[in-house]
Design a protein around this motif. Structure first.
Motif, PDB file in Angstrom:
ATOM      1  N   MET A  55       6.843   4.785 -16.223  1.00 28.58           N
ATOM      2  CA  MET A  55       6.564   3.216 -16.218  1.00 28.58           C
ATOM      3  C   MET A  55       6.834   2.578 -14.883  1.00 28.58           C
ATOM      4  O   MET A  55       5.995   1.442 -14.265  1.00 28.58           O
ATOM      5  N   TYR A  56       7.843   2.966 -14.140  1.00 22.78           N
ATOM      6  CA  TYR A  56       8.189   2.192 -12.965  1.00 22.78           C
ATOM      7  C   TYR A  56       7.027   2.676 -11.982  1.00 22.78           C
ATOM      8  O   TYR A  56       6.789   1.904 -11.124  1.00 22.78           O
ATOM      9  N   GLN A  57       6.639   3.945 -12.000  1.00 21.00           N
ATOM     10  CA  GLN A  57       5.746   4.381 -10.930  1.00 21.00           C
ATOM     11  C   GLN A  57       4.204   3.564 -11.275  1.00 21.00           C
ATOM     12  O   GLN A  57       3.562   3.042 -10.361  1.00 21.00           O
ATOM     13  N   LEU A  58       4.000   3.365 -12.660  1.00 16.86           N
ATOM     14  CA  LEU A  58       2.918   2.749 -12.961  1.00 16.86           C
ATOM     15  C   LEU A  58       2.918   1.284 -12.559  1.00 16.86           C
ATOM     16  O   LEU A  58       1.934   0.729 -11.663  1.00 16.86           O
ATOM     17  N   SER A  59       4.098   0.517 -12.603  1.00 23.50           N
ATOM     18  CA  SER A  59       4.119  -0.772 -12.326  1.00 23.50           C
ATOM     19  C   SER A  59       4.182  -0.959 -10.635  1.00 23.50           C
ATOM     20  O   SER A  59       3.533  -1.784 -10.229  1.00 23.50           O
ATOM     21  N   HIS A  60       4.713  -0.096  -9.893  1.00 25.86           N
ATOM     22  CA  HIS A  60       4.632   0.210  -8.356  1.00 25.86           C
ATOM     23  C   HIS A  60       3.115   0.058  -8.078  1.00 25.86           C
ATOM     24  O   HIS A  60       2.712  -0.520  -7.164  1.00 25.86           O
ATOM     25  N   ILE A  61       2.278   1.244  -8.801  1.00 27.35           N
ATOM     26  CA  ILE A  61       0.957   1.221  -8.232  1.00 27.35           C
ATOM     27  C   ILE A  61       0.130   0.034  -8.576  1.00 27.35           C
ATOM     28  O   ILE A  61      -0.588  -0.265  -7.910  1.00 27.35           O
ATOM     29  N   LEU A  62       0.344  -0.637 -10.026  1.00 26.00           N
ATOM     30  CA  LEU A  62      -0.229  -1.750 -10.075  1.00 26.00           C
ATOM     31  C   LEU A  62      -0.013  -2.883  -9.176  1.00 26.00           C
ATOM     32  O   LEU A  62      -0.928  -3.695  -8.703  1.00 26.00           O
ATOM     33  N   THR A  63       1.234  -3.016  -8.594  1.00 26.67           N
ATOM     34  CA  THR A  63       1.767  -4.127  -7.609  1.00 26.67           C
ATOM     35  C   THR A  63       1.114  -3.903  -6.249  1.00 26.67           C
ATOM     36  O   THR A  63       0.557  -4.554  -5.635  1.00 26.67           O
ATOM     37  N   GLU A  64       0.939  -2.576  -5.905  1.00 20.92           N
ATOM     38  CA  GLU A  64       0.278  -2.236  -4.674  1.00 20.92           C
ATOM     39  C   GLU A  64      -1.084  -2.538  -4.807  1.00 20.92           C
ATOM     40  O   GLU A  64      -1.673  -2.981  -3.905  1.00 20.92           O
ATOM     41  N   GLN A  65      -1.744  -2.075  -5.944  1.00 17.77           N
ATOM     42  CA  GLN A  65      -3.217  -2.504  -6.162  1.00 17.77           C
ATOM     43  C   GLN A  65      -3.455  -4.005  -6.200  1.00 17.77           C
ATOM     44  O   GLN A  65      -4.598  -4.374  -5.461  1.00 17.77           O
ATOM     45  N   LYS A  66      -2.748  -4.806  -6.755  1.00 12.53           N
ATOM     46  CA  LYS A  66      -2.690  -6.052  -6.532  1.00 12.53           C
ATOM     47  C   LYS A  66      -2.571  -6.730  -5.200  1.00 12.53           C
ATOM     48  O   LYS A  66      -3.608  -7.387  -4.726  1.00 12.53           O
ATOM     49  N   GLY A  67      -1.580  -6.172  -4.326  1.00  3.78           N
ATOM     50  CA  GLY A  67      -1.498  -6.517  -2.878  1.00  3.78           C
ATOM     51  C   GLY A  67      -2.678  -6.274  -2.123  1.00  3.78           C
ATOM     52  O   GLY A  67      -3.171  -6.898  -1.178  1.00  3.78           O
ATOM     53  N   ILE A  68      -3.386  -4.997  -2.502  1.00  7.07           N
ATOM     54  CA  ILE A  68      -4.438  -4.630  -1.866  1.00  7.07           C
ATOM     55  C   ILE A  68      -5.595  -5.565  -1.940  1.00  7.07           C
ATOM     56  O   ILE A  68      -6.160  -5.879  -1.033  1.00  7.07           O
ATOM     57  N   MET A  69      -5.864  -5.638  -3.147  1.00  2.00           N
ATOM     58  CA  MET A  69      -6.843  -6.673  -3.749  1.00  2.00           C
ATOM     59  C   MET A  69      -6.819  -8.253  -2.920  1.00  2.00           C
ATOM     60  O   MET A  69      -7.941  -8.643  -2.578  1.00  2.00           O
ATOM     61  N   GLU A  70      -5.667  -8.530  -3.095  1.00  2.00           N
ATOM     62  CA  GLU A  70      -5.561  -9.836  -2.512  1.00  2.00           C
ATOM     63  C   GLU A  70      -5.521  -9.892  -1.236  1.00  2.00           C
ATOM     64  O   GLU A  70      -6.358 -10.769  -0.458  1.00  2.00           O
ATOM     65  N   ALA A  71      -5.109  -8.944  -0.508  1.00  2.00           N
ATOM     66  CA  ALA A  71      -5.483  -8.715   1.167  1.00  2.00           C
ATOM     67  C   ALA A  71      -6.772  -8.541   1.452  1.00  2.00           C
ATOM     68  O   ALA A  71      -7.425  -9.167   2.381  1.00  2.00           O
ATOM     69  N   VAL A  72      -7.822  -7.583   0.724  1.00  2.00           N
ATOM     70  CA  VAL A  72      -9.155  -7.738   1.036  1.00  2.00           C
ATOM     71  C   VAL A  72      -9.729  -8.730   0.716  1.00  2.00           C
ATOM     72  O   VAL A  72     -10.491  -9.256   1.277  1.00  2.00           O
ATOM     73  N   THR A  73      -9.712  -9.493  -0.440  1.00  2.00           N
ATOM     74  CA  THR A  73     -10.103 -10.950  -0.591  1.00  2.00           C
ATOM     75  C   THR A  73      -9.615 -11.818   0.544  1.00  2.00           C
ATOM     76  O   THR A  73     -10.601 -12.635   0.934  1.00  2.00           O
ATOM     77  N   GLN A  74      -8.543 -11.882   0.829  1.00  2.00           N
ATOM     78  CA  GLN A  74      -8.083 -12.949   1.987  1.00  2.00           C
ATOM     79  C   GLN A  74      -8.920 -12.544   2.985  1.00  2.00           C
ATOM     80  O   GLN A  74      -9.470 -13.285   3.836  1.00  2.00           O
ATOM     81  N   ALA A  75      -8.894 -11.299   3.581  1.00  2.00           N
ATOM     82  CA  ALA A  75      -9.927 -10.884   4.747  1.00  2.00           C
ATOM     83  C   ALA A  75     -11.197 -11.164   4.518  1.00  2.00           C
ATOM     84  O   ALA A  75     -11.907 -11.626   5.571  1.00  2.00           O
ATOM     85  N   ARG A  92       3.023 -11.469   3.292  1.00  2.00           N
ATOM     86  CA  ARG A  92       1.677 -11.165   3.633  1.00  2.00           C
ATOM     87  C   ARG A  92       0.877 -12.058   4.545  1.00  2.00           C
ATOM     88  O   ARG A  92       0.313 -11.569   5.383  1.00  2.00           O
ATOM     89  N   ASN A  93       1.100 -13.227   4.583  1.00  2.00           N
ATOM     90  CA  ASN A  93       0.647 -14.190   5.370  1.00  2.00           C
ATOM     91  C   ASN A  93       1.159 -13.917   6.789  1.00  2.00           C
ATOM     92  O   ASN A  93       0.259 -14.276   7.682  1.00  2.00           O
ATOM     93  N   ARG A  94       2.551 -13.564   6.961  1.00  2.00           N
ATOM     94  CA  ARG A  94       2.824 -13.264   8.354  1.00  2.00           C
ATOM     95  C   ARG A  94       2.212 -12.464   9.026  1.00  2.00           C
ATOM     96  O   ARG A  94       2.173 -12.346  10.028  1.00  2.00           O
ATOM     97  N   VAL A  95       1.946 -11.233   8.143  1.00  2.00           N
ATOM     98  CA  VAL A  95       1.175 -10.073   8.698  1.00  2.00           C
ATOM     99  C   VAL A  95      -0.352 -10.417   9.130  1.00  2.00           C
ATOM    100  O   VAL A  95      -0.804  -9.943  10.111  1.00  2.00           O
ATOM    101  N   LEU A  96      -0.950 -11.133   8.232  1.00  2.00           N
ATOM    102  CA  LEU A  96      -2.248 -11.687   8.433  1.00  2.00           C
ATOM    103  C   LEU A  96      -2.381 -12.617   9.848  1.00  2.00           C
ATOM    104  O   LEU A  96      -3.233 -12.360  10.606  1.00  2.00           O
ATOM    105  N   SER A  97      -1.466 -13.416   9.817  1.00  2.00           N
ATOM    106  CA  SER A  97      -1.367 -14.286  11.041  1.00  2.00           C
ATOM    107  C   SER A  97      -1.196 -13.532  12.327  1.00  2.00           C
ATOM    108  O   SER A  97      -1.521 -13.813  13.395  1.00  2.00           O
ATOM    109  N   GLU A  98      -0.159 -12.614  12.287  1.00  2.00           N
ATOM    110  CA  GLU A  98       0.206 -11.541  13.318  1.00  2.00           C
ATOM    111  C   GLU A  98      -1.130 -10.869  13.839  1.00  2.00           C
ATOM    112  O   GLU A  98      -1.277 -10.945  15.115  1.00  2.00           O
ATOM    113  N   LYS A  99      -1.784 -10.241  12.780  1.00  2.00           N
ATOM    114  CA  LYS A  99      -2.974  -9.650  13.166  1.00  2.00           C
ATOM    115  C   LYS A  99      -3.975 -10.304  13.537  1.00  2.00           C
ATOM    116  O   LYS A  99      -4.710  -9.882  14.691  1.00  2.00           O
ATOM    117  N   ARG A 100      -4.032 -11.583  13.442  1.00  2.00           N
ATOM    118  CA  ARG A 100      -5.254 -12.742  13.754  1.00  2.00           C
ATOM    119  C   ARG A 100      -4.729 -13.053  15.322  1.00  2.00           C
ATOM    120  O   ARG A 100      -5.629 -13.046  16.122  1.00  2.00           O
TER     121      ARG A 100
END
Length: 731
Positions: A106-126, A289-297
């Motif tokens: 369950m912990y692994q599944l929660s971690h994977i879902l959190t990562e997927q959520k972060g990836i989707m948000e990052a892709v959407t923001q990009a 996440r915003n800090r990483v995006l601003s640094e990348k920009r």
């Protein structure tokens, strides 16, 4: 013949039978089914049952038999209970294991879902940023629709930025000691703040109340001042680049907690309730996440080529040729280093993850990849900033590897356990530090192994164990050193120095057990022989430390030889004082045969010519005892021999022999009885013509060269044969 109820109760009670116990014991078994139903009934009375049983019994024999049946059934019931308990315990363990597996999944599944959520948000923001860059008007309309309070004009944007900074300044004025540590910058603003309670990570005990200020690039932690409400004192400042947030599972009464990881430390905080905890977790992740995006920009904008300013026109006609030559060579400003690659942008965080997960090889691989990429690139400002971030991670990685090799860590596993940390330090260019830490680690391991040895009653047994432990560790360390530092020849001198210091530690333990305890010379010789044999094992790897062990032991061996020499001289003088110059009578042929064997083992092969009839020996007891003791001393001393001990051994032999020779010479000059004088002359002949040549020959065989002092001592016997009546001393 009936038994009274009281007596029946005592008899049954001695067998361990109260009513409840009998009910349990009779619960199983075919013969006790009727009685079991009786005991299980609701109206069962133990007193009535015992009274009835005593009336039906013909004597105490029936009661004893009944007690034995109850006891047998009780033991059977106990065994059945044990089996049931064991079976239930096994099922409980299996259930707990399954629950643990399920929880981890369950912990692994929660971690994977959190990562997927972060990836989707990052892709959407990009994607949104890319669309805004392609169509600025569309981006402005989308921003206005998403946030009606978003300022649309530059004036309003400046006012909003000024308001954010004013809020940050107002809040930070309440924090003592952070003005110098937190310089004002145009882009810094406050994102979130609130009260938290800090707990100890090990014991989960409350430490203090704090107030956290989350800014767009860092997190400030301040402690509350006890006497000033709303005022705080600076505690710590953490950049968001090296900060990780971990949710802590609720375990009442410990709940609403989260952990902040800042290598190499971690801190646990508790929010006021679950809602505030969720807000902290979400706003921290969003700000990172915003800090990483601003640094990348920012890096992308810096990587764009900038038009070079036009140089002023020169009126010098000779500048035209120089301009043509400079056009052929591109300047460093014209070469653009592409740092917008995804793996470069994520490199600092990837290094943090590798260090936290102890993936040292992966961290060094990333560093090698970066160094290879930047090897032929010019050093621009973005490259310098990237290098600064990476160098900080390199220092952290080095500190972790240094801690892995520190003697405070577990010393089990042998030298191979250090190979991983040593190899990565060498790859980081820290071969000298790796060598130093590796040798310190092995020195502590050898010292611990020697200290843990049990001091046995038999010295030789302890020395065997000591030599095995020390030289085996030294040999394994040498082989591991040769494997780890094969390409670093400059480190071998450090290993030789370390081996010498380790040998000194071994000799200290060796001497304390062998020489300080005043062991016999034969025991000391055997112990030194064992040490030399183990030391020769190091020649397998081309390492010869025999000269070191000789240099460290020479003082103790000299002391042992001189001490044993003094013992022999004192014993010889004592026998000389009681000398009666009589032949030896060994009484039995067995004793005579034993003496012949002892003399033959000493190297005296012509001893039979000095034996007579009926177990008589034509030598005095003093001369025979002196011969055996001197030859034994010589044999043990030769086991200890090395060139530094040559003169000590030779002088000791001469002193011992002179005591016997002077005594024989003095007795020969002073004795008046012709028969005794002839017997003394026979003993002198044995000493000079038999014993001294054997000593001289054995010494030359053991040392490898003749001894002139022994030859001179033997030649002195000619004076005695030429003028036996002289009153002049031979010596």
């Amino acid at each position: 013949g009936a038994v009274s109820p009281a007596a029946a109760g005592r008899i049954l009670g001695s067998g361990g039978g109260c009513a409840a116990a009998m009910a349990l014991s009779l619960g199983e078994g075919g013969g006790g089914s009727r009685l079991r139903r009786q005991l299980e009934s609701g109206g069962f009375a133990a007193g009535e049952y015992v009274k009835q049983l005593s009336q039906q019994s013909d004597g105490d024999r029936d009661l004893q038999e009944h007690r034995q049946r109850i006891q047998a059934l009780s033991e059977e019931t106990a065994q059945s209970l044990k089996r049931n308990v064991y079976q239930n315990y096994r099922q409980f363990i299996e259930t707990a294991r399954e629950i643990s597996y399920l929880e981890s999944e369950m912990y692994q599944l929660s971690h994977i879902l959190t990562e997927q959520k972060g990836i989707m948000e990052a892709v959407t923001q990009a994607l949104l940023l890319q669309a805004d860059r392609d169509d600025p008007a569309l981006g402005a309309r989308r921003a206005a629709a998403a946030d009606p309070f978003l300022p649309l004009s530059a004036k309003d944007a400046a006012a909003n930025e000024e308001g954010r900074q004013r809020t940050l300044t107002t809040l930070l004025e309440k924090v003592e000691g952070c003005r110098d540590l937190l310089p004002e910058s145009p882009g810094k603003y406050l994102v979130y703040n609130g009260d938290l309670v800090e707990y100890d990570a090990d014991h989960m005990a409350q430490i203090q109340r704090v107030h956290a200020f989350l800014m767009n690039d860092c997190l400030l932690v301040a402690t509350a001042l006890p006497n000033r409400r709303g005022a705080y004192r600076y505690d710590a400042l953490y950049p968001l680049d090296g900060l990780a947030v971990v949710n802590v599972k609720d375990n009442p009464p410990m709940k609403d907690m989260f952990k902040l990881l800042m290598f190499p430390e971690s801190r646990i905080f508790q929010a006021e309730n679950a809602k505030i905890k969720k807000e902290w977790l979400e706003v921290l992740e969003e700000t990172k996440r915003n800090r990483v995006l601003s640094e990348k920009r920012r890096l992308e904008q810096e990587a764009l080529p900038r038009p070079a300013p036009m140089p002023p026109e020169s009126t010098n006609p000779f500048d035209e040729d120089e301009d043509e030559e400079e056009e052929d060579e591109p300047s460093a400003e014209e070469v653009v280093v592409d740092l917008s690659l995804e793996w470069i942008q994520e490199l600092p965080e990837d290094l943090d993850v590798c260090i936290a997960q102890r993936d040292f090889e992966g961290a060094v691989d990333l560093l090698d990849k970066l160094n290879e990429y930047l090897a032929d690139k010019p050093v621009s400002q973005p490259v310098k900033e990237l290098r600064t971030k990476v160098d900080e991670r390199v220092r952290q990685l080095t500190d972790v590897l240094v801690f892995e090799l520190s003697p405070d860590r577990s010393l089990r596993g042998g030298p191979r356990a250090t190979r991983r940390a040593v190899s990565q330090l060498i790859r980081l260019g820290q071969s000298t530090k790796a060598c130093e830490l590796f040798l310190k680690n092995r020195a502590a391991a050898v010292q611990t192994a020697i200290r843990q040895l049990r001091i046995e009653g038999a010295t030789l047994l302890y020395i065997h164990k000591l030599c095995h432990v020390f030289f085996t560790s030294l040999l394994e360390t040498a082989r591991e050193f040769e494997t780890d530092f094969a390409g670093n020849n400059g480190c071998y001198s450090a290993f030789v120095v370390w081996a010498r210091s380790s040998m000194r530690m071994f000799v200290d333990a060796f001497s304390k057990q062998v020489f300080d305890s005043k062991e016999s010379l034969s025991t000391a010789a055997e112990c030194v022989k064992v040490a030399k044999e183990h030391c020769k094992q190091l020649s397998e790897i081309g390492l010869d430390l025999t000269f070191i062990i000789h240099a460290l032991l020479v003082k103790d061996i000299k002391g042992a030889l001189q001490s044993y020499k003094d013992i022999i001289i004192e014993a010889t003088k004592h026998r000389n004082s009681e000398e009666m110059w009589r032949k030896m009578n060994l009484m039995t042929p067995e004793a005579l045969g034993k003496l012949r064997e002892e003399m033959r083992s000493c190297g005296v092969g012509s001893f039979d010519q000095y034996t007579g009839d009926n177990c008589w020996v034509n030598l005095s007891y003093t001369v025979v005892a002196f011969t055996k003791q001197t030859m034994a001393f010589l044999e043990e001393a030769l086991k200890l021999y090395f060139p530094e001990l040559h003169m000590v051994l030779l002088e000791s032999l001469v002193e011992i022999i002179l005591v016997a020779v002077q005594h024989v010479d003095y007795s020969l000059r002073c004795e008046q009885d012709p028969e005794k004088k002839a017997f003394i002359r026979q003993n002198a002949s044995f000493l000079y013509e038999t014993v001294l040549p054997v000593v001289e020959k054995r010494f030359e065989e053991g040392v490898g060269k003749p001894a002139k002092q022994l030859q001179d001592l033997r030649n002195a016997s000619r004076l005695m044969r030429v003028n036996p009546e002289s009153t002049t001393s031979v010596v």
